[in-house]
Enzyme design. Sequence first.
Site, PDB file in Angstrom:
ATOM      1  N   LYS A  56       0.846  -1.208   0.000  1.00 34.26           N
ATOM      2  CA  LYS A  56       0.000   0.000   0.000  1.00 34.26           C
ATOM      3  C   LYS A  56       0.875   1.248   0.000  1.00 34.26           C
ATOM      4  O   LYS A  56       0.642   2.195  -0.756  1.00 34.26           O
ATOM      5  CB  LYS A  56      -0.926  -0.015   1.219  1.00 34.26           C
ATOM      6  N   GLN A 100      -4.624  -1.753   9.760  1.00 36.53           N
ATOM      7  CA  GLN A 100      -4.564  -3.086   9.154  1.00 36.53           C
ATOM      8  C   GLN A 100      -5.182  -4.129  10.091  1.00 36.53           C
ATOM      9  O   GLN A 100      -4.879  -4.183  11.280  1.00 36.53           O
ATOM     10  CB  GLN A 100      -3.110  -3.446   8.826  1.00 36.53           C
ATOM     11  N   ASP A 123     -11.392   2.467   4.436  1.00 38.51           N
ATOM     12  CA  ASP A 123     -11.741   1.038   4.450  1.00 38.51           C
ATOM     13  C   ASP A 123     -13.257   0.825   4.392  1.00 38.51           C
ATOM     14  O   ASP A 123     -13.709  -0.282   4.094  1.00 38.51           O
ATOM     15  CB  ASP A 123     -11.248   0.397   5.755  1.00 38.51           C
TER      16      ASP A 123
HETATM   17  N1  GUN Z   1      -6.997  -7.044   6.207  1.00 39.46           N
HETATM   18  C1  GUN Z   1      -7.378  -7.760   5.125  1.00 39.46           C
HETATM   19  N2  GUN Z   1      -8.051  -6.972   4.264  1.00 39.46           N
HETATM   20  C2  GUN Z   1      -8.096  -5.744   4.811  1.00 39.46           C
HETATM   21  C3  GUN Z   1      -8.655  -4.511   4.390  1.00 39.46           C
HETATM   22  O1  GUN Z   1      -9.273  -4.375   3.332  1.00 39.46           O
HETATM   23  N3  GUN Z   1      -8.476  -3.467   5.236  1.00 39.46           N
HETATM   24  C4  GUN Z   1      -7.823  -3.586   6.401  1.00 39.46           C
HETATM   25  N4  GUN Z   1      -7.715  -2.504   7.177  1.00 39.46           N
HETATM   26  N5  GUN Z   1      -7.302  -4.717   6.837  1.00 39.46           N
HETATM   27  C5  GUN Z   1      -7.438  -5.784   6.031  1.00 39.46           C
END
Ligand code: GUN
Length: 296
Positions: A56, A100, A123
């Site tokens: 990211k 995350q 998110d």
């Molecule tokens: N862990 C797995 N997928 C995601 C996501 O889309 N966002 C976040 N914050 N954590 C994740």
Amino acid sequence: MTNTMAKLIDGRAIAEKVYVDLRREIAELKAKGVTPGLAVILVGDNPASRAYVRSKDKMCRELGLHSVKLELQASTTQAELLGRVEELNRDPGIHGILVQSPPPEHIDEAAIVRALDPRKDVDGFHPANVAKLVLEDSSGFVPCTPLGVQRLLLESDIDINGAHVVVLGRSMIVGKPLALLLMQKNKNGNATVTVVHSHSRELANITRSADIIIAAIGRAEFLKADHVREGVVVIDVGINRVEDQASERGYRLVGDVAFDEVSKKASAITPVPGGVGPMTIAMLMANTVKAARQSL
Ligand code: GUN
């Protein structure tokens, strides 16, 4: 005719198309004095999470976004984490915040999500954004993986409108928001959605009636050829590590779909890796740009 090989849906190529549009929009925002900024918080050292956070951050840099990566120790307390979120809520250079998932056991993840400024919740996990998805209010943020799946289908000219879409899995991150998104009353939705999960009876009968199957159940190679009819479109959201001594890393990545057998019946299918994964990151970037635009 049977046994014609399915068309491969190339998530990397479609993500590149998304980036072409995003680069233009980022340039326009910068001309107005706004550089979209994303903060990603990782608590602990889960190896898969570290890899996601790294990619990211890398993509932000490639697009010229402002990127803040906070790597906090696994021992970080709830109060410390809340403090970090509140700082970022107040930071005018940050338009998107992502914590995350999953955090360590002692963290109350739902409370952290509620502490996010919903306008920065790229998110789409905050209750205010979940409500906007249900209410079909397009000012809200939709979770990145569901958005990426929808975009893959649209860009591949697969008709969602009126189709029977079977979603395998009911998670808050994928299954549930994806079902809501694809049943929305608009030209990119209008699907007949069935959600099946670990407690569903007659699962194969349901999946065999699907025009489109989206597998997000978190079990390696769960969906088999017997579960699908000829001509189905299959989107594989799964990323599972399975032991593989032949591989240098000692594992390989497989999806929730038994690719070799299902691809012989499907008309189109996503690979793992290279399908949904690249789209999830692209949609995170798109949500960050949207947050910056809406901050004006
Ligand atoms: N862990 C797995 N997928 C995601 C996501 O889309 N966002 C976040 N914050 N954590 C994740």
